[in-house]
Design an enzyme around this catalytic site. Sequence first.
Site, PDB file in Angstrom:
ATOM      1  N   GLY A 240       0.828  -1.201   0.000  1.00 29.70           N
ATOM      2  CA  GLY A 240       0.000   0.000   0.000  1.00 29.70           C
ATOM      3  C   GLY A 240       0.860   1.247   0.000  1.00 29.70           C
ATOM      4  O   GLY A 240       2.051   1.213   0.327  1.00 29.70           O
ATOM      5  N   CYS A 241       0.264   2.366  -0.372  1.00 30.73           N
ATOM      6  CA  CYS A 241       1.026   3.617  -0.468  1.00 30.73           C
ATOM      7  C   CYS A 241       1.474   4.089   0.914  1.00 30.73           C
ATOM      8  O   CYS A 241       2.651   4.385   1.128  1.00 30.73           O
ATOM      9  CB  CYS A 241       0.210   4.686  -1.185  1.00 30.73           C
ATOM     10  SG  CYS A 241      -1.474   4.895  -0.580  1.00 30.73           S
ATOM     11  N   TYR A 242       0.535   4.178   1.854  1.00 32.92           N
ATOM     12  CA  TYR A 242       0.917   4.597   3.204  1.00 32.92           C
ATOM     13  C   TYR A 242       1.956   3.651   3.810  1.00 32.92           C
ATOM     14  O   TYR A 242       2.974   4.117   4.358  1.00 32.92           O
ATOM     15  CB  TYR A 242      -0.313   4.653   4.111  1.00 32.92           C
ATOM     16  CG  TYR A 242      -1.232   5.826   3.917  1.00 32.92           C
ATOM     17  CD1 TYR A 242      -0.775   7.137   4.065  1.00 32.92           C
ATOM     18  CD2 TYR A 242      -2.583   5.646   3.641  1.00 32.92           C
ATOM     19  CE1 TYR A 242      -1.643   8.218   3.926  1.00 32.92           C
ATOM     20  CE2 TYR A 242      -3.456   6.717   3.504  1.00 32.92           C
ATOM     21  CZ  TYR A 242      -2.987   8.001   3.648  1.00 32.92           C
ATOM     22  OH  TYR A 242      -3.838   9.068   3.529  1.00 32.92           O
TER      23      TYR A 242
END
Lengths: 340, 340, 340, 340
Positions: free
Chosen positions: A147-149
């Site tokens: 995921g990006c986060y």
Amino acid sequence: MWNVGIIGATGYTGVTLISLLLTHPLVKITLITSNTYKGRKVSDIFPLLKGLFEETLVPTDEDHRGKCDVYFLCLPHGTSMETAKTLYNDKTVIIDLSADFRFEDLNIYEKAYVTHTAPELARQAVFGLPELYRDKIKGAKMIGNPGCYPTSAILALYPLLQEGLLTGDIFIDSKSGVSGAGRETKIGSLFCEVSEGFRAYNVGIHRHEPEIQKEVRKFQDLQIMFIPHLLPMNRGILSTAYSRLESPQTTGDILGLYKATYKNEPFVRIMDEGVYPDTRFTRFSNFCDIGLKAFEDGRIVIVSTIDNLIKGASGQAIQNMNVALGIDETLGLKIIPQYP
Amino acid sequence: MWNVGIIGATGYTGVTLISLLLTHPLVKITLITSNTYKGRKVSDIFPLLKGLFEETLVPTDEDHRGKCDVYFLCLPHGTSMETAKTLYNDKTVIIDLSADFRFEDLNIYEKAYVTHTAPELARQAVFGLPELYRDKIKGAKMIGNPGCYPTSAILALYPLLQEGLLTGDIFIDSKSGVSGAGRETKIGSLFCEVSEGFRAYNVGIHRHEPEIQKEVRKFQDLQIMFIPHLLPMNRGILSTAYSRLESPQTTGDILGLYKATYKNEPFVRIMDEGVYPDTRFTRFSNFCDIGLKAFEDGRIVIVSTIDNLIKGASGQAIQNMNVALGIDETLGLKIIPQYP
Amino acid sequence: MWNVGIIGATGYTGVTLISLLLTHPLVKITLITSNTYKGRKVSDIFPLLKGLFEETLVPTDEDHRGKCDVYFLCLPHGTSMETAKTLYNDKTVIIDLSADFRFEDLNIYEKAYVTHTAPELARQAVFGLPELYRDKIKGAKMIGNPGCYPTSAILALYPLLQEGLLTGDIFIDSKSGVSGAGRETKIGSLFCEVSEGFRAYNVGIHRHEPEIQKEVRKFQDLQIMFIPHLLPMNRGILSTAYSRLESPQTTGDILGLYKATYKNEPFVRIMDEGVYPDTRFTRFSNFCDIGLKAFEDGRIVIVSTIDNLIKGASGQAIQNMNVALGIDETLGLKIIPQYP
Amino acid sequence: MWNVGIIGATGYTGVTLISLLLTHPLVKITLITSNTYKGRKVSDIFPLLKGLFEETLVPTDEDHRGKCDVYFLCLPHGTSMETAKTLYNDKTVIIDLSADFRFEDLNIYEKAYVTHTAPELARQAVFGLPELYRDKIKGAKMIGNPGCYPTSAILALYPLLQEGLLTGDIFIDSKSGVSGAGRETKIGSLFCEVSEGFRAYNVGIHRHEPEIQKEVRKFQDLQIMFIPHLLPMNRGILSTAYSRLESPQTTGDILGLYKATYKNEPFVRIMDEGVYPDTRFTRFSNFCDIGLKAFEDGRIVIVSTIDNLIKGASGQAIQNMNVALGIDETLGLKIIPQYP
């Protein structure tokens, strides 16, 4: 020359994959799919591609197995695992940008998402964060793209966690541009609901928290809190992580550790003392920039930035593909961004 | 391999030149200058360049003659002509991004700007709009790079003017992002003075008006009115031009004329009927996109977009360099932009 | 004290009506409706109202006749006329913010919109632009509130039209913030599809063109062209109108005419010579600001700004209500906006 | 009717004071000063005031003593204390918006700022946070208006601190719109240096940290870390504070404590469980909105928002004036904000 397919090519990660892969000298995009826009040229949907890439979108809901050497799945979680099952074989690399193949422990996945319908495939999938798992990614056939986060948070903490230097709570205050919410129509993503405003959201319940937590626990048994916020801008994530060192060290020493840890990494840049990242300096690139300050009493703050659609999604997916195929890791990612 | 110098490298056109030229296979940036930041690494000023280009800035106010094969001058008008005089010789290509070398008729220049102190050089300079003057640019040693607004306006009108099809007034309503104002500190460019607002400025007195006007007059003796507006965004110009055809034609016919006129142009894209440009689709690229509608009664509206820093400045400057040197015109400009 | 109902209270015009009417000393909001959010407190949907106005939304699709002295209809065209028929009687003031009651000539309406199902009511409706039709609005029971673009365009042109001073084409280049598109979920209104971009839309086919055209024709038989553009900001319209005076006059003279025409208007401000409006100076207020320049050869450019949700919609609706009821026209509109 | 003077009226806090005070029924603005714009009408500088307030600016550097009942000083720190000394007497209320009168302990002030040249006046000054110090503000003659970040942080923490419930570290991650940097021309505040970007700044060295710290220490001997970030928007601060409760409590219980603590406060709104503030809901108002979540293991996160120019500066200054004068605390602050 590898043939590449993008399943779900008209969301932001899909179009970003197209833009980046067009600069990749060893691959050819031979398949782009979309149910919504099937039959139309992708350059009609994204006119910036006019004259650069004018292929026609075919339906996602068709049988695409065996057509490509590499598939990027840009589909919603739940859907993605079904598609992956269909496409999977031992000659094909599948890189899934949804959450479906990010969790070794499916109990954690199922608590945060839905019942997993491809558990065996999930168990053999590799978590595609090259800076931590490059060796496993080499030759992998099924890769769960982070995921990006989590990408921004884990890279910010990894050198400290690996050395077991942290103690107590880890608070991760993350801020993301709106493209992280995808290209779906919802009230909360409208211009007028975002511009000139700033808010926390999914406080204590965001599904990227267990993804970060399970990575942290691989190194230190520490509890994280992750609070995401929505920035009035298109692209970029900045994460500010707060914690304590077991024993105080200088900023210079910790920066030294970071530089050593990441010294061979083509996409991690460590700032000098007193300098902190700005999302605009990683925008449109695959870089993760990290700056930090250690205080005399052991407290520490680490700031990291990425482009959520590049290092946080499509760029990292290409990096994973390159590693999996055993080719130069930076191909398709040699972007020289512009300013401002 | 040509050695290239950028005189005044820390404004927006300077840093854009650096970003673009780093992708150019036949040139090497061997000189970057700045009085403000002399002695510092350019990647300290623009950290996005960290790891990509870390050269040190030398003072602009030094003698740089004979050091490079090509010089890009990113200096204020007035200053630029002085520097050009110093650097000029018959083995060097000088591309000036100021207004100093755009006017064949120095009376027009002096009325809008200041007394010209390098009139002979100005007279032999070529107006660097390759779509109109490619033949003259080939082999040229002194090139005046067009203004951003004029580039957008002239390309929008040229096919009609060339054929002598227009009659009556031409009203050009242009809108530009803030980077057009440069990187100088002034109240009007502050975030809080621009964001969530929109205004016309320099109404009837903008110095790009005579630049557009003199080009129009080369083809048809028509009067233009040019009104610029300031958009709350970083990059991009959209010009909407209103006029009348001497005799009515269909939109399809006129689009056909545009496609024919620009059919060999690598950087002009003509939209299909019913489609109109968006600055976000030329952002970060050297394209000029044009759409138009012709009405039954002869009225016509033409909409064009460019990135003001690329096709409107640094990209066009590189295109001019390529043409002048006789190399592939698209080198350094094969940008695949990203979305959003 | 008049009881006021807002039918369709959770769009941007609805919530703007609430905000403004809460400052009106002679009215009380006794009815707010929404099908989407029925049963919920409006302050849950728009938390800025928490502690200020916490009433509960009732379904729009109920019979609300006879409940209020004044109804504001914030409904889509087509739906609005049906609701108006139900609510109409000779003791009630209905102010419709859709297009349904703006056209005296229903042929024009039906060509641009749909078949009109309340033609008799439409014929007795008044076009609610107080600066032009104040006398008719006094005592009116059915008022068609003008469109946002037409308000900005007509006020910009009216003094010249009224005197019959214009000749030839009128080109109206308008730019609007995103709130003009309402609070509906559509791809084109997403933050990432608007931010850092600018485009023309509905070129030659926007339905506000016939609305402007029919008003222009009441004064001079001139053809307009109206091109709308979408600004990357929340609120505000700026219209730039281009035309020619039959005989040249000075800017000062024309400004004098404008000041005379609007001298008793509480919500029209004429700029001094050389000053032009910025949307940020009418933002959140009911003002229309106008600046202009007349050229020696008769050409003229007029620039006007309004807040599209206030003078372009809800503020003008309240102004219409005040005029219709015969009370101070500025009640509920004495806004002191803030900067920036 | 009190006569009010605004010393330094052309910055953002100055113009905000004007806008708000124009709605105050018991005061009259009789003096506005500016060295930069002396002799000009304030409505020329801020045309949104045209027709609303058109007074002329007089030089700041004149003797203004005895002219007004209340002075608001919108001057840089260092300058402000000099002006305060001049204006001070026992019949006048001085509200200073700089940092000069916020610190009881001048050692802290001098370490963060400069040598204090009005120490006696500083010692009798009151820290103007009405929610904590209303009794002291009543009748006060010299009030130090709190900083914007401190206002957001202290109100977020106060109920817990007052009860002594926190333990361990307090990490305060704050994000501010650009107007917090004032109306000065500097590179970092240019539109193109802020838009589409996000960064931390003054990490570990921001001068609002000692201001927050000294307030925290009045209640609990805990160490804070304060990290400010710059948001690409005009107005608003959101602070996210992370800490631990000495003994775990439910979110509901802690919200109950907050509601009880602030139950008589006109400008503090506590969100319901599961709801968190957005800066757009306090924008243009004097509200501070607070939401929070307490975790089972004692960790707690509190989110607060204010408008940095209103509750963070000029609105709070007016609130302080009202309290000092003994009049209704909400006068001049009964703003009904608009959306979006």
